[in-house]
Design a protein around this motif. Structure first.
Motif, PDB file in Angstrom:
ATOM      1  N   LYS A   1      24.431  -4.794   2.320  1.00 16.59           N
ATOM      2  CA  LYS A   1      25.517  -3.975   2.216  1.00 16.59           C
ATOM      3  C   LYS A   1      26.447  -4.183   1.101  1.00 16.59           C
ATOM      4  CE  LYS A   1      27.771  -0.540   3.673  1.00 16.59           C
ATOM      5  NZ  LYS A   1      27.192   0.904   4.284  1.00 16.59           N
ATOM      6  N   ARG A   2      26.428  -5.513   0.505  1.00 13.13           N
ATOM      7  CA  ARG A   2      27.334  -5.788  -0.608  1.00 13.13           C
ATOM      8  C   ARG A   2      26.550  -5.725  -1.997  1.00 13.13           C
ATOM      9  NH1 ARG A   2      31.889  -9.020  -1.020  1.00 13.13           N
ATOM     10  NH2 ARG A   2      32.530  -7.950   0.943  1.00 13.13           N
ATOM     11  N   HIS A   3      25.259  -6.134  -1.941  1.00 11.44           N
ATOM     12  CA  HIS A   3      24.606  -6.238  -3.184  1.00 11.44           C
ATOM     13  C   HIS A   3      23.421  -5.212  -3.570  1.00 11.44           C
ATOM     14  CE1 HIS A   3      27.012  -9.935  -4.123  1.00 11.44           C
ATOM     15  NE2 HIS A   3      27.049 -10.307  -3.058  1.00 11.44           N
ATOM     16  N   LEU A   4      22.998  -4.513  -2.388  1.00 14.63           N
ATOM     17  CA  LEU A   4      21.906  -3.679  -2.597  1.00 14.63           C
ATOM     18  C   LEU A   4      21.822  -2.405  -1.973  1.00 14.63           C
ATOM     19  CD1 LEU A   4      19.344  -6.619  -1.336  1.00 14.63           C
ATOM     20  CD2 LEU A   4      19.807  -5.927  -3.698  1.00 14.63           C
ATOM     21  N   GLN A   5      23.098  -2.103  -2.031  1.00 15.73           N
ATOM     22  CA  GLN A   5      23.589  -0.479  -1.652  1.00 15.73           C
ATOM     23  C   GLN A   5      22.765   0.246  -2.284  1.00 15.73           C
ATOM     24  OE1 GLN A   5      25.230   0.020   1.159  1.00 15.73           O
ATOM     25  NE2 GLN A   5      25.604   2.182   1.048  1.00 15.73           N
ATOM     26  N   ASP A   6      22.607   0.149  -3.654  1.00 20.35           N
ATOM     27  CA  ASP A   6      22.023   1.257  -4.617  1.00 20.35           C
ATOM     28  C   ASP A   6      20.562   1.129  -4.628  1.00 20.35           C
ATOM     29  OD1 ASP A   6      22.260  -1.021  -5.992  1.00 20.35           O
ATOM     30  OD2 ASP A   6      22.927  -0.295  -7.776  1.00 20.35           O
ATOM     31  N   VAL A   7      19.893   0.235  -4.027  1.00 12.54           N
ATOM     32  CA  VAL A   7      18.478   0.084  -3.876  1.00 12.54           C
ATOM     33  C   VAL A   7      17.887   0.727  -2.705  1.00 12.54           C
ATOM     34  CG1 VAL A   7      16.365  -1.531  -4.066  1.00 12.54           C
ATOM     35  CG2 VAL A   7      18.881  -2.086  -4.965  1.00 12.54           C
ATOM     36  N   LYS A   8      16.726   1.547  -3.103  1.00 12.31           N
ATOM     37  CA  LYS A   8      16.265   2.139  -2.130  1.00 12.31           C
ATOM     38  C   LYS A   8      15.795   1.431  -0.721  1.00 12.31           C
ATOM     39  CE  LYS A   8      14.587   6.244  -4.637  1.00 12.31           C
ATOM     40  NZ  LYS A   8      13.467   7.091  -5.354  1.00 12.31           N
ATOM     41  N   PRO A   9      15.771   1.685   0.457  1.00  9.89           N
ATOM     42  CA  PRO A   9      15.490   1.075   1.433  1.00  9.89           C
ATOM     43  C   PRO A   9      13.949   0.496   1.332  1.00  9.89           C
ATOM     44  CG  PRO A   9      16.587   2.555   2.530  1.00  9.89           C
ATOM     45  CD  PRO A   9      16.365   3.092   0.873  1.00  9.89           C
ATOM     46  N   LEU A  10      12.993   1.234   0.767  1.00  5.23           N
ATOM     47  CA  LEU A  10      11.619   0.813   0.629  1.00  5.23           C
ATOM     48  C   LEU A  10      11.677  -0.079  -0.371  1.00  5.23           C
ATOM     49  CD1 LEU A  10       8.530   1.180   1.562  1.00  5.23           C
ATOM     50  CD2 LEU A  10       8.449   3.175   0.002  1.00  5.23           C
ATOM     51  N   GLY A  11      12.053   0.165  -1.355  1.00  9.84           N
ATOM     52  CA  GLY A  11      12.243  -0.802  -2.306  1.00  9.84           C
ATOM     53  C   GLY A  11      12.825  -2.307  -1.964  1.00  9.84           C
ATOM     54  N   ILE A  12      13.659  -2.281  -1.308  1.00 17.88           N
ATOM     55  CA  ILE A  12      14.210  -3.467  -0.762  1.00 17.88           C
ATOM     56  C   ILE A  12      13.171  -4.405   0.161  1.00 17.88           C
ATOM     57  CG2 ILE A  12      15.869  -4.704   0.896  1.00 17.88           C
ATOM     58  CD1 ILE A  12      17.766  -2.477   0.269  1.00 17.88           C
ATOM     59  N   ALA A  13      12.697  -3.473   0.853  1.00 22.05           N
ATOM     60  CA  ALA A  13      11.569  -4.184   1.828  1.00 22.05           C
ATOM     61  C   ALA A  13      10.307  -4.711   0.753  1.00 22.05           C
ATOM     62  CB  ALA A  13      10.803  -3.055   2.727  1.00 22.05           C
ATOM     63  N   VAL A  14       9.854  -3.831  -0.177  1.00 24.07           N
ATOM     64  CA  VAL A  14       8.605  -4.257  -0.799  1.00 24.07           C
ATOM     65  C   VAL A  14       9.041  -5.458  -1.784  1.00 24.07           C
ATOM     66  CG1 VAL A  14       6.871  -3.367  -2.697  1.00 24.07           C
ATOM     67  CG2 VAL A  14       7.641  -1.755  -0.848  1.00 24.07           C
TER      68      VAL A  14
ATOM     69  N   LEU B   1       0.767  -1.215   0.095  1.00 29.29           N
ATOM     70  CA  LEU B   1      -0.079   0.068   0.082  1.00 29.29           C
ATOM     71  C   LEU B   1       0.823   1.198   0.015  1.00 29.29           C
ATOM     72  CD1 LEU B   1      -2.922  -0.986   2.479  1.00 29.29           C
ATOM     73  CD2 LEU B   1      -3.199  -0.731   0.019  1.00 29.29           C
ATOM     74  N   VAL B   2       1.930   1.161   0.643  1.00 28.65           N
ATOM     75  CA  VAL B   2       2.884   2.475   0.870  1.00 28.65           C
ATOM     76  C   VAL B   2       3.723   2.684  -0.307  1.00 28.65           C
ATOM     77  CG1 VAL B   2       4.718   3.324   2.049  1.00 28.65           C
ATOM     78  CG2 VAL B   2       2.675   2.227   3.390  1.00 28.65           C
ATOM     79  N   GLY B   3       4.409   1.429  -0.877  1.00 29.28           N
ATOM     80  CA  GLY B   3       5.410   1.629  -1.775  1.00 29.28           C
ATOM     81  C   GLY B   3       5.473   0.537  -2.803  1.00 29.28           C
ATOM     82  N   PHE B   4       4.341   0.153  -3.443  1.00 28.48           N
ATOM     83  CA  PHE B   4       4.256  -1.024  -4.503  1.00 28.48           C
ATOM     84  C   PHE B   4       4.975  -0.420  -5.690  1.00 28.48           C
ATOM     85  CE2 PHE B   4       2.536  -3.337  -8.015  1.00 28.48           C
ATOM     86  CZ  PHE B   4       2.549  -4.558  -7.515  1.00 28.48           C
ATOM     87  N   GLY B   5       4.963   0.820  -6.204  1.00 25.16           N
ATOM     88  CA  GLY B   5       5.654   1.274  -7.108  1.00 25.16           C
ATOM     89  C   GLY B   5       7.077   1.334  -7.297  1.00 25.16           C
ATOM     90  N   GLN B   6       7.850   0.916  -6.056  1.00 20.21           N
ATOM     91  CA  GLN B   6       9.009   0.962  -5.896  1.00 20.21           C
ATOM     92  C   GLN B   6       9.640  -0.446  -6.536  1.00 20.21           C
ATOM     93  OE1 GLN B   6      11.505   2.965  -4.184  1.00 20.21           O
ATOM     94  NE2 GLN B   6       9.808   4.284  -3.792  1.00 20.21           N
ATOM     95  N   ILE B   7       8.795  -1.381  -6.941  1.00 20.40           N
ATOM     96  CA  ILE B   7       9.208  -2.656  -7.484  1.00 20.40           C
ATOM     97  C   ILE B   7       9.695  -2.424  -8.926  1.00 20.40           C
ATOM     98  CG2 ILE B   7       8.252  -4.585  -8.447  1.00 20.40           C
ATOM     99  CD1 ILE B   7       6.454  -4.889  -6.074  1.00 20.40           C
ATOM    100  N   ARG B   8       9.168  -1.346  -9.638  1.00 20.29           N
ATOM    101  CA  ARG B   8       9.624  -1.097 -10.987  1.00 20.29           C
ATOM    102  C   ARG B   8      11.042  -0.642 -11.166  1.00 20.29           C
ATOM    103  NH1 ARG B   8       4.288   2.194 -12.802  1.00 20.29           N
ATOM    104  NH2 ARG B   8       4.511   3.099 -10.947  1.00 20.29           N
TER     105      ARG B   8
END
Length: 294
Positions: A170-183, A51-58
């Motif tokens: 830390k090693r592989h997702l440093q450039d992905v937004k925190p909300l994007g990782i969670a979603v 509900l909060v950040g589904f658009g982050q997936i794209r």
């Protein structure tokens, strides 16, 4: 106040949220089985995040999804079940203390799997921490013969998974937004959670009409909203603005919060267990302490 680093603010807030999660798990188990609790917690958290950040997936690159999936299962899916199973036999305060092994396991997994070199002080911290863990478990088994302290191994396994997760972020997702990782995490793990709910007879009328279920549902909603959804985003951000070991040191403060909740709920600790707790936290301190520059 202006000189306070944001990472310390994240650390304190996460400690308060996650430190309260253990008592919420305990209360939720009154009306749910461990499998139902883990699956429902995952499902509700997924709904909140979508509900909060589904658009982050794209915005997540295709080559990142393998690590997003690994992070989801190791950092959220399996631990949700492992902690629920463990707390059917051990107190919530004990579970929180054992959770303090995350920084130590972060160092070990960083060394063996990610080739991150550790200092002698960090190695000593690991040894001290694990001695304290052994004392805590054996003493608990001795003074609580009605509790099966082998279930503490579920918590230890969860801490290893958390350690792997923090190194992956830390090693592989440093450039992905925190909300994007969670979603992204929950986009992967929410379907298995629904399947588990179906196979545990969660949707039977007898379950849904139970007063204990209604009470447990309140605790699970609070746990999912704050203890998982919000905390997940905050933690991902903390990892990105600090180091894996600093981020995992949130487990310094969590036991203090959890112990206070446990005492209010009638739980207790022996003198030996308190000493073992100090040993674990001292081991975590040694493993996080840096040498002063010359």
């Amino acid at each position: 106040m202006k000189n306070i680093s944001p990472k310390w603010v994240f650390l304190v807030v996460l400690s308060l949220i996650w430190g309260s999660s253990f008592i919420l798990i305990k209360k939720s188990l009154v009306g749910l089985t461990p499998l139902q609790l883990g699956a429902l917690r995952t499902l509700l958290t997924g709904v909140i995040l979508f509900l909060v950040g589904f658009g982050q997936i794209r915005q997540i690159a295709k080559d990142k999804w393998i690590w997003i999936a690994a992070s989801g299962f190791l950092g959220s899916f399996f631990p949700a079940f492992l902690f629920a199973i463990a707390q059917t036999e051990i107190d919530s305060a004990i579970a929180s203390i054992l959770n303090s092994l995350v920084p130590l396991n972060t160092i070990l997994t960083g060394l063996f799997l990610f080739k991150i070199i550790s200092s002698q002080r960090q190695v000593m911290g690991v040894i001290v921490g694990f001695i304290g863990t052994a004392i805590l478990i054996f003493e608990g088994a001795d003074i609580n013969p009605d509790q099966n302290y082998l279930y503490a191994l579920y918590v230890i396994l969860a801490t290893i998974m958390y350690a792997l997760n923090v190194n992956i972020i830390k090693r592989h997702l440093q450039d992905v937004k925190p909300l994007g990782i969670a979603v992204g995490n929950y986009a992967v793990i929410v379907v298995p959670a629904v399947l588990i709910l179906v196979f545990t007879d969660f949707f039977k009328a007898s379950t849904l009409k139970s007063p204990l279920f209604h009470e447990a549902l309140v605790y699970v909603v609070v746990l999912s909203l704050f203890g998982t959804a919000l905390a997940k985003v905050l933690y991902n951000k903390l990892v990105q603005i600090s180091t894996p070991v600093f981020a995992s040191s949130v487990t310094y403060l969590m036991p203090v919060v959890a112990l206070l909740w446990g005492l209010l709920d009638g739980e207790g600790l022996s003198v030996v267990q308190m000493a073992a707790t100090v040993m674990i936290l001292f081991g975590v301190y040694l493993s996080n302490k840096r040498k002063k520059p010359n």
